[in-house]
Design a protein around this motif. Structure first.
Motif, PDB file in Angstrom:
ATOM      1  N   ALA A  93      -7.040   2.215  -1.358  1.00  0.00           N
ATOM      2  CA  ALA A  93      -6.609   1.076  -0.556  1.00  0.00           C
ATOM      3  C   ALA A  93      -7.787   0.475   0.204  1.00  0.00           C
ATOM      4  CB  ALA A  93      -5.527   1.496   0.439  1.00  0.00           C
ATOM      5  N   SER A 113      -4.960   6.697  -6.022  1.00  0.00           N
ATOM      6  CA  SER A 113      -4.841   5.363  -5.438  1.00  0.00           C
ATOM      7  C   SER A 113      -5.956   5.120  -4.427  1.00  0.00           C
ATOM      8  CB  SER A 113      -3.478   5.198  -4.752  1.00  0.00           C
ATOM      9  OG  SER A 113      -3.282   6.206  -3.768  1.00  0.00           O
ATOM     10  N   PHE A 157      -0.029   7.139   3.100  1.00  0.00           N
ATOM     11  CA  PHE A 157      -0.867   6.844   1.936  1.00  0.00           C
ATOM     12  C   PHE A 157      -1.843   7.989   1.672  1.00  0.00           C
ATOM     13  CE2 PHE A 157      -4.442   4.844  -0.268  1.00  0.00           C
ATOM     14  CZ  PHE A 157      -3.795   4.091  -1.235  1.00  0.00           C
ATOM     15  N   LEU A 175       0.831  -1.205   0.000  1.00  0.00           N
ATOM     16  CA  LEU A 175       0.000   0.000   0.000  1.00  0.00           C
ATOM     17  C   LEU A 175       0.863   1.252   0.000  1.00  0.00           C
ATOM     18  CD1 LEU A 175      -2.958  -0.642   2.498  1.00  0.00           C
ATOM     19  CD2 LEU A 175      -2.852  -1.049   0.041  1.00  0.00           C
ATOM     20  N   GLU A 217      -3.693  -8.029  -3.954  1.00  0.00           N
ATOM     21  CA  GLU A 217      -2.861  -7.762  -2.782  1.00  0.00           C
ATOM     22  C   GLU A 217      -1.415  -8.195  -3.049  1.00  0.00           C
ATOM     23  OE1 GLU A 217      -2.863  -8.570   2.056  1.00  0.00           O
ATOM     24  OE2 GLU A 217      -4.146  -9.788   0.746  1.00  0.00           O
TER      25      GLU A 217
END
Length: 295
Positions: free
Chosen positions: A82, A80, A99, A66, A138
């Motif tokens: 997650a 992005s 992130f 991530l 993942e």
């Protein structure tokens, strides 16, 4: 600075003739060190070719994957997303804070649904909300991720890896190891799973897209060095890393993957069970994962 660096071993091992070199993949890419960039490279290129607005994936609250995806998408001007394992807590982990700072969006997921991955309900919900979403499994564990790792292994080989008859590396999903195993120039590949039940990774690593016959004798699995399971850091491993740092103060290992490979190698060297004197250890990055442990 060379990315091939000699590891200083305990004197009894060096006196026995053992030589261990580490390839510092952790120094290759600032935003996505180690294998992370190589597993994402072709996925990001495909997302761009499809003109996807979003790149989404799955990961835990301290996930290296991530963290890398957030950095790469920010660099490429992409959004992005997650899907985070478990409910998000009021205080985000340092990994998730990074992130979000890179413009990423967080979506919590029930663990039962999270385990379904690309078949999960939350993936369907996100696709309904976010038009034009490209999904990466993942850990970047797909054929494009493996292709990137195959390219990586070839570059390491050409830069000096051809001098080593034995390569060693960690495995989580097995994607990186699968890419390296596809490189027929690597005479012997030793893989140390970071998870319990790592025996099952053998078939994943050996599988290839063309279903051609492979020489399975090149693949050596060492499944007894998971140190209690994924992300476990028992005192034995912590003490080992402290001793390693005294001998090699300029080399930092991550606690989840590469540390366990080195622990296994040195353990077998001490018992005179390691099969070769000259070995190349691949550092797959993940240093930021230390933030998930107490000092």
């Amino acid at each position: 600075m060379s990315l091939f660096q000699t590891i200083v071993l305990p004197k009894e091992l060096s006196d026995a003739g053992y030589q261990l070199t580490i390839y510092r993949g952790d120094l290759e890419h600032q935003g996505a060190p180690g294998n992370k960039w190589h597993k994402l490279k072709y996925n990001v290129e495909k997302a761009q070719s499809l003109k996807a607005k979003y790149v989404a994936t799955f990961g835990g609250p301290y996930s290296n994957h991530l963290h890398a995806l957030g950095n790469i998408c920010s660099e490429y001007g992409m959004q992005s997303i997650a899907v985070v394992r478990g409910e998000l807590q009021p205080n985000l982990t340092p990994t998730l804070i990074d992130f979000v700072k890179q413009g990423g969006l967080l979506w919590p997921s029930r663990r039962s649904d999270y385990r379904l991955g690309l078949d999960s309900l939350i993936r369907k919900e996100i696709d309904l909300c976010m038009d034009g979403c490209y999904w990466v499994p993942e850990g970047g564990s797909n054929q494009l991720g493996m292709k990137g790792c195959l390219d990586w292994s070839k570059r390491i080989y050409e830069q000096g890896g051809n001098a080593f008859p034995y390569w060693a590396m960690s495995a989580g999903t097995g994607t990186t190891a699968a890419g390296f195993f596809e490189n027929q120039s690597i005479a012997n590949l030793c893989v140390v799973p970071a998870i319990k039940g790592g025996e099952g990774l053998r078939q994943i690593i050996m599988a290839n897209e063309n279903n051609t016959k492979v020489d399975d004798s090149r693949l050596i699995m060492k499944t007894d060095y998971h140190c209690g399971g994924y992300a476990k850091l028992p005192n034995t491993l912590r003490e080992f890393l402290e001793e390693f740092s005294l001998l090699n103060p300029k080399i930092q290992l991550d606690p989840v993957y590469t540390a366990k490979v080195l622990f296994g190698i040195v353990s077998e060297m001490l018992n005179r069970q390691w099969p070769t004197e000259k070995t190349l250890l691949i550092h797959t990055g993940g240093i930021q994962g230390w933030r998930g442990y107490n000092e």
